[in-house]
Design an enzyme around this catalytic site. Structure first.
Site, PDB file in Angstrom:
ATOM      1  N   ARG A 129       1.024  -1.342  -0.124  1.00  0.00           N
ATOM      2  CA  ARG A 129      -0.073  -0.105   0.115  1.00  0.00           C
ATOM      3  C   ARG A 129       0.787   1.305   0.337  1.00  0.00           C
ATOM      4  O   ARG A 129       1.770   1.408   0.725  1.00  0.00           O
ATOM      5  CB  ARG A 129      -0.845   0.138   1.322  1.00  0.00           C
ATOM      6  CG  ARG A 129      -2.038   1.042   1.315  1.00  0.00           C
ATOM      7  CD  ARG A 129      -2.811   0.926   2.508  1.00  0.00           C
ATOM      8  NE  ARG A 129      -3.503  -0.376   2.443  1.00  0.00           N
ATOM      9  CZ  ARG A 129      -4.099  -0.805   3.517  1.00  0.00           C
ATOM     10  NH1 ARG A 129      -3.783  -0.351   4.729  1.00  0.00           N
ATOM     11  NH2 ARG A 129      -4.593  -2.183   3.638  1.00  0.00           N
ATOM     12  N   LYS A 182      -3.788   0.945  14.750  1.00  0.00           N
ATOM     13  CA  LYS A 182      -4.038   1.753  13.712  1.00  0.00           C
ATOM     14  C   LYS A 182      -4.688   3.224  14.093  1.00  0.00           C
ATOM     15  O   LYS A 182      -5.518   3.212  14.866  1.00  0.00           O
ATOM     16  CB  LYS A 182      -4.615   1.370  12.660  1.00  0.00           C
ATOM     17  CG  LYS A 182      -5.991   0.878  12.700  1.00  0.00           C
ATOM     18  CD  LYS A 182      -6.505   0.149  11.377  1.00  0.00           C
ATOM     19  CE  LYS A 182      -7.760  -0.649  11.702  1.00  0.00           C
ATOM     20  NZ  LYS A 182      -8.175  -1.453  10.601  1.00  0.00           N
ATOM     21  N   CYS A 237     -15.129  -3.421  -0.274  1.00  0.00           N
ATOM     22  CA  CYS A 237     -13.530  -3.840   0.048  1.00  0.00           C
ATOM     23  C   CYS A 237     -13.189  -4.988  -0.986  1.00  0.00           C
ATOM     24  O   CYS A 237     -13.896  -5.754  -1.440  1.00  0.00           O
ATOM     25  CB  CYS A 237     -13.266  -4.351   1.347  1.00  0.00           C
ATOM     26  SG  CYS A 237     -14.189  -5.894   1.841  1.00  0.00           S
ATOM     27  N   CYS A 269      -7.541 -11.110   0.650  1.00  0.00           N
ATOM     28  CA  CYS A 269      -7.583 -10.696   2.069  1.00  0.00           C
ATOM     29  C   CYS A 269      -8.014 -11.735   2.984  1.00  0.00           C
ATOM     30  O   CYS A 269      -8.771 -12.556   2.834  1.00  0.00           O
ATOM     31  CB  CYS A 269      -8.678  -9.420   2.507  1.00  0.00           C
ATOM     32  SG  CYS A 269      -8.545  -9.275   4.117  1.00  0.00           S
ATOM     33  N   CYS A 275     -15.714  -8.732   5.686  1.00  0.00           N
ATOM     34  CA  CYS A 275     -15.674  -9.223   7.140  1.00  0.00           C
ATOM     35  C   CYS A 275     -15.973  -7.810   7.980  1.00  0.00           C
ATOM     36  O   CYS A 275     -16.020  -6.879   7.475  1.00  0.00           O
ATOM     37  CB  CYS A 275     -14.274  -9.672   7.597  1.00  0.00           C
ATOM     38  SG  CYS A 275     -12.835  -8.257   7.945  1.00  0.00           S
ATOM     39  N   CYS A 301     -13.561  -2.122   6.217  1.00  0.00           N
ATOM     40  CA  CYS A 301     -12.564  -1.146   5.328  1.00  0.00           C
ATOM     41  C   CYS A 301     -13.445  -0.120   4.447  1.00  0.00           C
ATOM     42  O   CYS A 301     -12.715   0.736   3.940  1.00  0.00           O
ATOM     43  CB  CYS A 301     -11.377  -2.191   4.524  1.00  0.00           C
ATOM     44  SG  CYS A 301     -10.531  -3.166   5.602  1.00  0.00           S
TER      45      CYS A 301
HETATM   46 FE1  SF4 Z   1     -10.464  -7.785   4.425  1.00  0.00          FE
HETATM   47 FE2  SF4 Z   1     -12.164  -7.240   6.216  1.00  0.00          FE
HETATM   48 FE3  SF4 Z   1     -11.064  -5.212   4.951  1.00  0.00          FE
HETATM   49 FE4  SF4 Z   1     -12.643  -6.608   3.497  1.00  0.00          FE
HETATM   50  S1  SF4 Z   1     -13.074  -5.554   5.347  1.00  0.00           S
HETATM   51  S2  SF4 Z   1     -10.617  -6.073   3.117  1.00  0.00           S
HETATM   52  S3  SF4 Z   1     -12.308  -8.556   4.053  1.00  0.00           S
HETATM   53  S4  SF4 Z   1      -9.972  -6.760   6.340  1.00  0.00           S
END
Ligand code: SF4
Length: 635
Positions: free
Chosen positions: A76, A229, A451, A457, A496, A500
């Site tokens: 990143r 973070k 995301c 991921c 998840c 994000c």
């Molecule tokens: Fe990965 Fe969860 Fe972030 Fe989506 S929200 S990128 S699944 S850590």
């Protein structure tokens, strides 16, 4: 360093402590001929901007074949306020082809991600970025991440100019001091670095306020860096393109009536991440801390970071974000402690207008005789795919006109500094590469986000980016069937609960729960200034439209003028919505929806209104008007 908790530090705290300021075991393992890093090195690697991942689509197949996982690194970049110089963009475009999966991804925090880098190539890729006067340091890890700001390059609006200026200054202010980044990735070579403003340099050295400075090589962050973070953004009054309420630390530019910068309203304690079935984890929106004059903004930023450094939870990473500290203490106590570190009182926030969601897509004058063009990038993925040649088109335009790029928090791209005479060629180039103009992008696609989730991921429990297109399409079809075709609401989806794509602020948030199933969040506002709430724990993706149907039917019936779906859900309340769920589950009569965008629906509507008016003025019916037109044509 003051530790406020009696429980022992988490494993990651021990790794940080033993890392010699983010150096080991990363430096040693990077030099080894292996395909992947150990767990301690993975934790240190994050601070350098990379995550270790593997392609989960082929994990089982490889296991059955007796092979290890297909380990790849996701890198990143650090792109303060989303600004990407043309040279860097061309470098990243090339690196993605040479060392990655051949595409780039714009993140929801205005940075780029390159996926698919082999460990053996990581040093080459990071080293190339560093030698382009850019960085990946602190793009991930327990530090201040990429600082966001409105992406619009308005050159004649002072508040936007200040927001960009201070995003860069505060990013530089809070950056780790360690030399390990340059030692590891360019072997300590002296590389040209972007200039740091003299006042920021001085503030980095002095570290103002009692209790703020600590001993050692990291006078602000300490040996252990932050507990978790830390995310910040700066915006201007009324512009919520940066999702200001989701940030640990948010600044709103305050100017006087001569457009001079007076200071900032400061918000603290926002954050999205949570964990399923852990009720002690939850998203929170930021609260107002107060106003800081411009000459003390560095002191306040350092004081807030130091309070989180010293009092944030270092024993339980699920409870370590600053939002829990603000929530556990309450904003008044948090403010008092910050004032002690800051060495002064914090005044109340100055009045501000309500925020609006902005995305700056399409053509805009930037205020200096030039233009900028916002291009919608579905889920931020810049790729070539058959006749859709987005990556090639952007590379061509950036190369041809040396255009800076501004990444937006909605994962879109703005091309800036465009001379009026270049516009036609830019439109034509995009069209020839299969890129639809914004008028042809559906409103729902335009405002929705997902995301990356599977397959890259490691935390993903469900699909997200790969399925949101079909989710949006099915919901648009349902809206069409309900004669709500011009309606659009924000859908944000994640694989998840980490959040994000900030699903907990959306009008419809879908949070991956178990394969194929999503938690449903409703009631966020289209202005992104209110938290949504959990409406259902588990809905199968295939049942989503059936699930939404009774609500959308009722929304059509009882909505107030101009009320959005999110505002409607919040107003009527979940008990009311749940009662609808129990009584109205009939599927609508299936209709074939013509393939057209909301814009074309509007054009047809306008044409219909015009014909109706003409028929009325001639005192004939629409059918008569049509037959007159046919006869005239046949004559
Ligand atoms: Fe990965 Fe969860 Fe972030 Fe989506 S929200 S990128 S699944 S850590």
């Amino acid at each position: 360093m003051v530790q406020s908790k009696v429980k022992g530090p988490s494993k990651v705290e021990v790794i940080k402590e033993n890392s010699d300021y983010l150096r080991e075991p990363l430096a040693t393992e990077l030099a080894q001929d292996t395909t992947h890093f150990s767990e301690p090195a993975i934790q240190v690697l994050k601070f350098h901007g990379a995550y270790q991942q593997d392609n989960r689509d082929i994990r089982q197949e490889r296991r059955q074949a007796g092979l290890e996982r297909d380990f790849r690194m996701m890198l990143r970049t650090r792109q303060t306020a989303g600004v990407v110089p043309p040279d860097l963009y061309l470098t990243l475009d090339r690196l993605a082809d040479d060392y990655g999966y051949g595409n780039l991804r714009v993140t929801t925090r205005q940075a780029f991600q390159l996926h698919g880098i082999l460990k053996a190539n990581l040093k080459t890729v990071v080293g190339t970025i560093v030698r382009s006067m850019q960085s990946t340091l602190a793009a991930c890890g327990d530090v201040e991440r990429n600082i966001m700001a409105p992406a619009a390059p308005y050159r004649d609006r002072p508040a936007y100019v200040y927001a960009h200026e201070y995003a860069v200054k505060i990013a530089d202010l809070l950056l780790p001091h360690t030399s390990s980044y340059y030692d590891i990735w360019v072997d300590g070579e002296t590389v040209p670095l972007p200039e740091i403003a003299p006042d920021v340099k001085a503030a980095r050295e002095t570290i103002g306020g009692s209790g703020v400075r600590v001993d050692g090589k990291e006078p602000l962050l300490g040996t252990h860096y932050l507990p978790r973070k830390f995310k910040s953004a700066i915006t201007v009054p009324g512009d919520n393109s940066v999702d200001i309420y989701t940030q640990d630390l948010g600044f709103v530019v305050i100017t006087n009536d001569r457009d001079e910068l007076e200071g900032f309203n400061v918000l603290v304690g926002g954050g999205m991440g949570r964990t399923h079935k852990k009720e002690q984890t939850f998203p929170l929106i930021a609260k107002e801390l107060g106003f800081v004059p411009v000459d003390r903004v560095y002191d306040l930023a350092q004081a807030i970071v130091a309070v989180q450094r010293d009092h944030g939870d270092r024993s339980d990473r699920r409870h370590a974000r600053m939002k829990y500290l603000v929530n556990d203490w309450g904003i008044e106590k948090f403010k008092q402690v910050v004032e002690d570190y800051f060495g002064g009182d914090i005044a109340p926030c100055r009045p501000m207008p309500a925020f609006k969601y902005e995305d700056y897509l399409g053509w805009h004058e930037q205020g200096d005789g030039k233009w900028f063009l916002g291009i919608s990038i579905e889920n931020g993925r810049i790729k070539d795919d058959g006749s859709f040649q987005l990556k090639t088109a952007l590379k061509t335009l950036v190369e041809r006109y040396e255009l800076p790029m501004h990444l937006t928090p909605q994962q879109n791209v703005i091309l800036a500094d465009i001379e009026p005479g270049w516009r036609a060629d830019i439109d034509d180039t995009l069209k020839r590469h299969g890129i639809a103009p914004i008028e042809r992008v559906s409103s729902m696609t335009r405002i929705s986000m997902a995301c990356p989730a599977l397959p890259t991921c490691g935390l993903a429990q469900t699909e997200s980016e790969r399925v949101i297109g079909s989710v949006v399409e099915r919901i648009e079809k349902l809206l069409y069937q309900l004669e709500l075709a011009d309606e659009a609401f924000q859908i944000r989806m994640t694989g998840c609960p980490n959040g994000c794509a900030r699903p907990y602020m959306a009008e419809l948030g879908l949070v991956g729960n178990s394969p194929g199933h999503y938690q449903v969040w409703l009631g966020g506002s289209p202005r992104n200034d209110r938290l949504a709430r959990t409406f259902a724990e588990k809905v199968h993706i295939d049942s989503l439209t059936t699930f939404l149907l009774p609500m959308l039917q009722d929304f059509k019936r009882v909505r107030r003028p101009s009320e959005s779906f999110g505002d409607y859900c919040d107003r009527v309340g979940f008990d009311y919505l749940r009662a609808l769920e129990a009584t109205e589950l009939d599927a609508p009569t299936p209709k074939k929806r013509p393939k057209r965008t909301s814009k074309s629906v509007q054009i047809r509507q306008t044409a219909y209104e015009r014909l109706k008016a003409e028929a009325q003025s001639k005192g004939v019916s629409l059918a008569e008007l049509a037959s007159q037109a046919i006869e005239a044509f046949l004559d």
